[in-house]
Design an enzyme around this catalytic site. Structure first.
Site, PDB file in Angstrom:
ATOM      1  N   LYS A  80      -0.034   3.686   7.777  1.00  0.00           N
ATOM      2  CA  LYS A  80      -0.259   2.316   7.873  1.00  0.00           C
ATOM      3  C   LYS A  80      -0.088   1.623   9.056  1.00  0.00           C
ATOM      4  O   LYS A  80       0.695   1.946   9.905  1.00  0.00           O
ATOM      5  CB  LYS A  80       0.474   1.621   6.654  1.00  0.00           C
ATOM      6  CG  LYS A  80      -0.016   0.475   6.120  1.00  0.00           C
ATOM      7  CD  LYS A  80      -1.004   0.996   5.007  1.00  0.00           C
ATOM      8  CE  LYS A  80      -1.657  -0.228   3.914  1.00  0.00           C
ATOM      9  NZ  LYS A  80      -2.555   0.237   2.921  1.00  0.00           N
ATOM     10  N   GLY A 180      -2.826 -12.529  -8.898  1.00  0.00           N
ATOM     11  CA  GLY A 180      -3.382 -12.447  -7.587  1.00  0.00           C
ATOM     12  C   GLY A 180      -4.829 -12.091  -8.041  1.00  0.00           C
ATOM     13  O   GLY A 180      -5.421 -11.153  -8.538  1.00  0.00           O
ATOM     14  N   LEU A 181      -5.894 -13.090  -7.368  1.00  0.00           N
ATOM     15  CA  LEU A 181      -7.157 -12.985  -7.549  1.00  0.00           C
ATOM     16  C   LEU A 181      -7.976 -12.751  -6.342  1.00  0.00           C
ATOM     17  O   LEU A 181      -8.943 -13.350  -6.182  1.00  0.00           O
ATOM     18  CB  LEU A 181      -7.776 -14.200  -8.158  1.00  0.00           C
ATOM     19  CG  LEU A 181      -7.097 -14.633  -9.712  1.00  0.00           C
ATOM     20  CD1 LEU A 181      -7.428 -15.923 -10.300  1.00  0.00           C
ATOM     21  CD2 LEU A 181      -7.387 -13.433 -10.601  1.00  0.00           C
ATOM     22  N   ASN A 183      -9.874  -9.785  -3.786  1.00  0.00           N
ATOM     23  CA  ASN A 183     -10.989  -8.803  -3.958  1.00  0.00           C
ATOM     24  C   ASN A 183     -10.646  -7.729  -5.325  1.00  0.00           C
ATOM     25  O   ASN A 183     -11.457  -7.761  -6.241  1.00  0.00           O
ATOM     26  CB  ASN A 183     -11.431  -8.035  -2.843  1.00  0.00           C
ATOM     27  CG  ASN A 183     -12.063  -8.761  -1.876  1.00  0.00           C
ATOM     28  OD1 ASN A 183     -12.507  -9.992  -2.100  1.00  0.00           O
ATOM     29  ND2 ASN A 183     -11.995  -8.498  -0.551  1.00  0.00           N
ATOM     30  N   VAL A 184      -9.606  -6.990  -5.314  1.00  0.00           N
ATOM     31  CA  VAL A 184      -9.227  -6.289  -6.038  1.00  0.00           C
ATOM     32  C   VAL A 184      -8.978  -6.813  -7.652  1.00  0.00           C
ATOM     33  O   VAL A 184      -9.467  -6.564  -8.799  1.00  0.00           O
ATOM     34  CB  VAL A 184      -8.030  -5.133  -5.835  1.00  0.00           C
ATOM     35  CG1 VAL A 184      -7.576  -4.303  -6.959  1.00  0.00           C
ATOM     36  CG2 VAL A 184      -8.471  -4.322  -4.638  1.00  0.00           C
ATOM     37  N   GLY A 185      -7.999  -7.911  -7.611  1.00  0.00           N
ATOM     38  CA  GLY A 185      -7.676  -8.761  -8.584  1.00  0.00           C
ATOM     39  C   GLY A 185      -8.946  -9.213  -9.498  1.00  0.00           C
ATOM     40  O   GLY A 185      -8.849  -9.107 -10.764  1.00  0.00           O
TER      41      GLY A 185
END
Length: 355
Positions: A80, A180-181, A183-185
């Site tokens: 990472k 959490g909204l 991209n993935v959420g």
């Protein structure tokens, strides 16, 4: 700040501190384990409070990528990169190219991609200085934004957890709290809404919450209240370490299953969840869809192969949940054992070849 004595060090193979004053770059690249192959992991840009916080994030995230690759059967290691800075005000093409040069100096031991605070377009900028980057735009031979695929893998994992907990074959009627909204959420909310689930949502950006309420008929709660929402499933899809001493006792759900990395602040919080009869879907298993997708760029993208790999997340998770129940251990422990067993087998095979 220490490295070797850091609680999250966990025998990392290599930790690189990167600086490019002209480009304004301060970053850390952590390579945890390359037993199975070169280390793959995104490049995160975040305004960390200090260097210790950045180091901790890099170490925890890279270790998680090792286990993610091992658990989902990829021939890759874990790494990472984190860039210290505000992506909204400090990210520039020159900074991203400087990051690419740092990746290139590692000669393929680390492969980067987009992550929190970076985008597919940013990956293209990094690509100007290194070929060791995936998650590229389609025009550059990549597969574009991996977020929908990550969300799909989480959706398969949610379905497996529901099947294990209640024997249900559908998510219809389930009440899910999505934290959490991004991209993935957001993509996960779309999938859940289409499957007939009801949603409670929170995000630090009020505009995202308002959009979710209008689009999915979701119920909105304040970010600090999402933990205590009375729901069937809590889906963390924001930052890590959200399951900690304060929050695990506030949960009012039967299942925790979401896309965020390193959801457990410490391993013992998995045992706390088990003691409260809350089924936990280990994050490095359930959120592997994006890694499966971007990894496919290395050998030529194969949609069918990726689809099978992402659907397999549900099967892998179900086997882990069944194993944990049979042995009366936390699900996190069962998942780690699966990943560590594959790593141990690979090391043994390598030792035999070298003998």
């Amino acid at each position: 700040m220490t490295v070797f004595l850091h609680e999250a060090f966990c025998d990392h193979e290599q930790v690189v501190f990167v600086s490019d004053e002209a480009a304004g770059l301060k970053a850390i690249i952590a390579i945890h384990d390359t037993t199975l192959g070169p280390a793959l992991g995104g490049c995160r840009m975040y305004p960390y409070a200090d260097e210790e916080a950045a180091l901790r994030d890099a170490l925890r995230l890279s270790r998680g990528m090792t286990y993610k690759a091992a658990a989902c059967g990829l021939d890759l290691g874990g790494g990472k990169a984190v860039i210290i800075g505000d992506p909204l005000s400090q990210k520039t093409p020159s900074l991203l190219e400087a990051m690419g040069r740092a990746v290139e100096r590692l000669a393929g031991r680390y492969i980067t991609a987009e992550d929190v605070g970076t985008t597919v377009a940013d990956a293209a900028e990094i690509r100007k200085a290194t070929r060791h980057v995936v998650g590229l735009p389609v025009a550059l031979g990549g597969t574009g934004d991996p977020s929908p695929t990550t969300a799909l893998g989480v959706f398969h994992g949610l379905a497996a957890a529901v099947r294990h907990r209640w024997g249900a074959d559908s998510l219809a009627g389930q009440h899910v709290a999505v934290q959490g909204l991004g991209n993935v959420g957001w993509h996960l909310c779309q999938l859940l809404h289409e499957a007939g689930a009801s949603l409670t949502v929170s995000d630090v950006q009020a505009s995202r919450v308002a959009k979710a309420v209008a689009t999915f008929a979701a119920r909105a709660v304040a970010p600090e209240s999402i933990y205590a929402a009375e729901v069937d499933i809590f889906a963390p899809c924001a930052m890590g370490a959200v399951l900690n001493d304060d929050t695990v006792t506030r949960l009012r759900c039967a299942i925790v299953a979401g896309a965020a990395n390193n959801q457990l602040a410490h391993e013992e919080h998995g045992e706390v969840l088990r003691s409260r009869s809350i089924l936990y879907a280990p994050d490095f298993v359930i959120n592997a869809g994006g890694m499966i997708r971007v990894a496919s760029e290395r050998d030529g993208y194969d949609q069918d192969l990726v689809d099978r790999g992402v659907a397999g997340i549900g099967h892998t998770l179900l086997a882990i949940l069944q194993s944990a129940e049979a042995e009366d251990v936390p699900t996190q422990a069962a998942a780690l054992r699966l990943a560590q067993t594959r790593l141990a087998q690979a090391r043994a095979a390598r030792a035999l070849r070298a003998a």
